[in-house]
Design an enzyme around this catalytic site. Structure first.
Site, mmCIF file in Angstrom:
data_model
loop_
_atom_site.group_PDB
_atom_site.id
_atom_site.type_symbol
_atom_site.label_atom_id
_atom_site.label_comp_id
_atom_site.label_asym_id
_atom_site.label_seq_id
_atom_site.Cartn_x
_atom_site.Cartn_y
_atom_site.Cartn_z
ATOM 1 N N LYS A 289 0.838 -1.205 0.000
ATOM 2 C CA LYS A 289 0.000 0.000 0.000
ATOM 3 C C LYS A 289 0.870 1.251 0.000
ATOM 4 O O LYS A 289 2.032 1.203 0.414
ATOM 5 C CB LYS A 289 -0.870 0.026 1.276
ATOM 6 C CG LYS A 289 -2.027 -0.947 1.290
ATOM 7 C CD LYS A 289 -2.819 -0.795 2.588
ATOM 8 C CE LYS A 289 -3.967 -1.786 2.685
ATOM 9 N NZ LYS A 289 -5.058 -1.562 1.746
ATOM 10 N N ARG A 363 -10.805 -11.127 1.873
ATOM 11 C CA ARG A 363 -11.725 -12.126 1.306
ATOM 12 C C ARG A 363 -11.110 -13.517 1.345
ATOM 13 O O ARG A 363 -11.824 -14.513 1.409
ATOM 14 C CB ARG A 363 -12.107 -11.707 -0.111
ATOM 15 C CG ARG A 363 -10.950 -11.632 -1.053
ATOM 16 C CD ARG A 363 -11.282 -10.866 -2.321
ATOM 17 N NE ARG A 363 -11.259 -9.420 -2.114
ATOM 18 C CZ ARG A 363 -11.551 -8.534 -3.067
ATOM 19 N NH1 ARG A 363 -11.916 -8.936 -4.257
ATOM 20 N NH2 ARG A 363 -11.494 -7.241 -2.815
HETATM 21 N N1 BES Z 1 -8.273 -3.573 4.324
HETATM 22 C C1 BES Z 1 -8.421 -3.170 2.985
HETATM 23 C C2 BES Z 1 -9.714 -2.404 2.740
HETATM 24 C C3 BES Z 1 -9.812 -1.040 3.332
HETATM 25 C C4 BES Z 1 -9.054 0.007 2.853
HETATM 26 C C5 BES Z 1 -10.726 -0.816 4.334
HETATM 27 C C6 BES Z 1 -9.195 1.258 3.399
HETATM 28 C C7 BES Z 1 -10.864 0.431 4.881
HETATM 29 C C8 BES Z 1 -10.085 1.471 4.409
HETATM 30 C C9 BES Z 1 -8.443 -4.383 2.059
HETATM 31 O O1 BES Z 1 -7.685 -5.468 2.447
HETATM 32 C C10 BES Z 1 -7.921 -3.906 0.766
HETATM 33 O O2 BES Z 1 -6.798 -3.496 0.727
HETATM 34 N N2 BES Z 1 -8.751 -3.937 -0.260
HETATM 35 C C11 BES Z 1 -8.403 -3.454 -1.535
HETATM 36 C C12 BES Z 1 -8.940 -4.443 -2.534
HETATM 37 C C13 BES Z 1 -8.359 -4.288 -3.905
HETATM 38 C C14 BES Z 1 -6.900 -4.687 -3.924
HETATM 39 C C15 BES Z 1 -9.153 -5.146 -4.824
HETATM 40 C C16 BES Z 1 -9.017 -2.075 -1.730
HETATM 41 O O3 BES Z 1 -10.131 -1.836 -1.279
HETATM 42 O O4 BES Z 1 -8.353 -1.226 -2.314
HETATM 43 ZN ZN ZN Z 2 -5.656 -5.394 1.843
#
Ligand code: BES
Ligand code: ZN
Ligand code: ZN
Length: 509
Positions: A289, A363
């Site tokens: 990230k 997921r």
């Molecule tokens: N934990 C994150 C989702 C998230 C991000 C929740 C910011 C709350 C605030 C999750 O694991 C994630 O990173 N999801 C990605 C999915 C993508 C790679 C398909 C997202 O939402 O960007």
């Molecule tokens: Zn994630």
């Protein structure tokens, strides 16, 4: 990360489970030796005439007039040695909205709960040693809201960490009749469950990792009746072929676990199942990230915290609802054992998953836990399963941070959750599971990928991925944010919000 500190952060949960309300005195009107007293009145529907007789002794005529004509939900009056705060929670109600079948209006419970933020703010700024709280003409749900709000508003992370107790002593009573022990207990269980969820989320990941989290859960449920906590550590996860949870947790020295909380009260209703995402930190993994995106990722176990909080409330309140709660706990960090894009993993259900993005890890761990939940047989087969997860950034873009996305394969279950959400004003909004969007998860080398090829409809494709693991069991998925950047209502401290604890408790109690 190993942590060197002498703060003994684990013991905070003992203080939290004790409840702040426990230190209050109920049904006592006369307070002796209290030269620094705040008299708070929480006033529900009361006529002008009754207001006059209520405040005859404590307000001057001018003050009383001001109160009667006030358009504000609270008024504070200070004169001689009287400090009087009048809060009218329902004054915040706007005209009923006609659209969306009333789903947008706050409940009386929520208005009463949220108004307690004002009271505790006053206590913090004026620092009285004693606070006398008179609750005037409250209906049952309004009283419940007031008591839960008092519990929630007193939570402060540092207070718990440094084991400080309240400086102000509360005396709480109603104008008519007594506040019953069962009403106090009921509110305590909701408040404590929510505060425990908040505290878990606020803890940093160098303290709360899958292993220490497991220990905390064990301790929280240790002395409660009819409940057992068991855990599957790495060796069992391997035996159970939980390839997704193992892969996500592989690169952290704090190994992944599946925690199972099993509650079977005597004469209880057939069990339901709860599943909560427990990523104690989400760096994104190899698909790392950005710093802004990673900053707050200690909260990525917010779904599991909501489940632990709700489970704790139900057990403390001796609910008749049997349940199994499954918490897949892992740390998604980068290391030499990290899974990487292109890897093909096998889920417990047998399905093969091509990793398209290691940041779509929630997921994966949920899929393996959902499979455990729904593949129980006969008497342990859940009537329905609900998972709670900080699953996607996309849901927050669509609905805002405070509203949970609700996805479900069952209209009946969905309606029940919407009703519970209406009761507690923890907003949810039903989202569609368009089956043709499943094409976005297509893989040429495995049964599916873990992340859609297009960035559009990201919360929906995440929901569709989970749906592949629930067989024919009625299922709902709540995509939550678990966090509030600014204080609001009874949540006076920015940070973890305990999102969905009250809704789940209202649904299941
Ligand atoms: N934990 C994150 C989702 C998230 C991000 C929740 C910011 C709350 C605030 C999750 O694991 C994630 O990173 N999801 C990605 C999915 C993508 C790679 C398909 C997202 O939402 O960007
Ligand atoms: Zn994630
Ligand atoms: Zn995540």
């Amino acid at each position: 990360m190993k942590s060197l500190n002498s703060l003994n952060w684990q013991s905070g949960f003992q203080q939290l489970s004790q409840s702040f309300l426990k230190e209050a005195q109920f049904n006592t009107k006369t307070i002796k030796g209290s030269d620094n007293l705040l008299r708070a009145f929480i006033v529900f529907k009361t006529s002008k005439k009754d207001l006059t007789s209520l405040f005859k002794g404590s307000l001057t005529n001018a003050q009383l007039n001001k109160l009667i004509n006030s358009k504000s939900p609270y008024e504070y009056f200070s004169h001689a040695d009287e400090n009087v705060l009048v809060i009218r929670p329902l004054y915040l109600t706007s005209k009923p909205l006609k659209a969306h079948s009333g789903l947008l209006e706050p409940s009386d419970y929520a208005l009463s709960r949220d108004a307690m933020g004002m009271l505790i703010n006053f206590v913090k700024t004026k620092s009285p040693t004693h606070c006398r709280v008179e609750i005037v003409n409250a209906l049952q749900t309004q009283l419940h809201g007031v008591l839960v709000g008092l519990e929630l508003a007193q939570y402060e992370f540092k207070k718990i960490l440094h084991k400080k107790s309240n400086a102000c002593k509360f005396y709480i009573f109603k104008n008519k009749g007594r506040i019953l022990d069962s009403q106090i207990k009921n509110a305590q269980t909701v408040g404590v469950g929510t505060n425990v969820a908040r505290h878990l989320v606020n803890l940093p990941s160098n303290w709360l990792n899958p292993q220490t989290y497991k220990g905390v859960i064990n301790k929280l449920f240790k002395n409660l009746a009819d409940v057992q906590v068991s855990t599957w550590s790495e060796a069992t996860l391997e035996k159970e072929k939980m390839g997704l949870l193992l892969a996500v947790g592989a690169s952290s020295p704090n190994k992944p676990v599946l925690v199972h909380i099993k509650y079977r009260p005597r004469g209880g209703k057939p069990p339901i199942a709860l599943v909560g995402k427990g990523i104690t930190f989400d760096t994104g993994g190899a698909d790392i990230k950005s710093s802004a995106g990673m900053r707050n990722m200690k909260k990525d176990m917010g779904g599991s915290a909501a489940v632990v909080g709700a489970a704790l409330s139900l057990c403390m309140n001796k609910s008749k609802q049997s349940f199994d709660a499954y918490l897949p706990l892992a740390e998604n960090v980068v290391g030499s054992a990290s899974f990487v894009p292109g890897d093909i993993l096998q889920a417990r259900s047998g399905k093969t998953i091509e990793i398209h993005n290691t940041d779509a890890e929630g997921r994966l761990v949920l899929a393996d836990a959902l499979d455990v939940a729904v593949s129980k047989s006969t008497k342990d087969k859940p009537k329905f399963v609900i998972d709670v997860a900080t699953l996607t950034g996309a849901i927050k873009v669509g609905l805002g941070a405070e509203v949970a996305g609700l996805f479900s394969n069952d209209d009946g279950l969905s309606l029940k959750i919407q009703k519970a959400s209406e009761n507690t004003s923890e907003r949810v909004w039903r989202m569609p599971l368009f089956s043709d969007y499943k094409g976005a998860l297509h893989s040429t080398v495995a049964d599916m990928t873990n992340c859609a090829s297009s960035a559009f409809g990201g919360a929906i494709t995440a929901g569709l991925f989970l749906q592949e693991f629930v067989q024919d069991v009625p299922w709902a998925h709540l995509d939550i944010y678990a966090w509030a950047d600014t204080p609001k209502g009874a949540l006076l401290e920015p940070g973890a919000s305990g999102q969905m604890v009250q809704c789940l408790v209202s649904l299941l109690n």
